[in-house]
Motif scaffolding. Structure first.
Motif, mmCIF file in Angstrom:
data_model
loop_
_atom_site.group_PDB
_atom_site.id
_atom_site.type_symbol
_atom_site.label_atom_id
_atom_site.label_comp_id
_atom_site.label_asym_id
_atom_site.label_seq_id
_atom_site.Cartn_x
_atom_site.Cartn_y
_atom_site.Cartn_z
ATOM 1 N N LEU A 56 0.865 -1.177 0.000
ATOM 2 C CA LEU A 56 0.000 0.000 0.000
ATOM 3 C C LEU A 56 0.901 1.225 0.000
ATOM 4 O O LEU A 56 1.749 1.379 0.876
ATOM 5 C CB LEU A 56 -0.904 0.016 1.234
ATOM 6 N N LEU A 61 -2.432 0.348 -4.455
ATOM 7 C CA LEU A 61 -2.067 -0.957 -3.933
ATOM 8 C C LEU A 61 -1.380 -1.675 -5.083
ATOM 9 O O LEU A 61 -1.841 -1.600 -6.222
ATOM 10 C CB LEU A 61 -3.324 -1.764 -3.583
ATOM 11 N N ALA A 121 -5.945 1.023 3.437
ATOM 12 C CA ALA A 121 -6.127 1.235 2.000
ATOM 13 C C ALA A 121 -7.307 2.151 1.725
ATOM 14 O O ALA A 121 -7.185 3.147 1.008
ATOM 15 C CB ALA A 121 -6.314 -0.101 1.287
#
Length: 158
Positions: A56, A61, A121
């Motif tokens: 991340l 990602l 995330a």
């Protein structure tokens, strides 16, 4: 002689419980990062046929496998991610990423490493748009704990 990692990569590496299967990926990670991109969190998992590193950063990602016979690389821009889910068993779990209408499952993620990465995330994506995430934890039909982060649909993130 050990290769010295960039400070953000080393810091993320130091925070995970399992590094097995991602030694080459840590060494090569910097070459996959964009200028100004900063690593926040990492975890080791299996995507497709390879065990590698899920990373991340402040903008995406990415999943990286750098094996002896080949390499695999896939990235998911934070602006395209609509959901990240964590489902765990006794020792390991699965991190599922939904992005641009597609679903990617990263399996065999160490239980201590998955939820923090999943939570971060979407938190990063939301905060970039001025929203605060809302996490919810449920159980699936087999009694496994699921972590899901919910957020409003962002018109400019479509």
């Amino acid at each position: 002689m050990a290769t010295e990692l960039r400070p953000d990569i080393q810091s993320a590496k130091d925070r995970i419980s399992t590094r097995m299967g991602a030694g080459r990926e840590f060494k090569k990670l910097e070459s996959y990062l964009w200028e100004g991109e900063v690593v926040d969190s990492v975890c080791v998992g299996q995507y497709g046929r390879g065990t590698g590193l899920l990373v991340l950063t402040n903008s995406r990602l990415l999943f990286l496998v750098d094996g002896m016979t080949g390499s695999t690389f896939e990235d998911f821009p934070l602006s395209k991610i609509t959901s990240v889910q964590w489902s765990s068993g006794f020792v390991q779990g699965t991190l599922t990423v939904y992005a641009s209408g597609n679903k990617a499952e990263i399996n065999n993620v160490a239980k201590p490493d998955g939820p923090p990465l999943a939570d971060k995330a979407l938190s990063q994506k939301l905060r970039a748009h001025g929203c605060e995430p809302r996490a919810t934890h449920k159980r699936d039909k087999d009694g496994r704990r699921l972590s899901v982060i919910l957020f409003p649909v962002l018109e400019d993130a479509k």
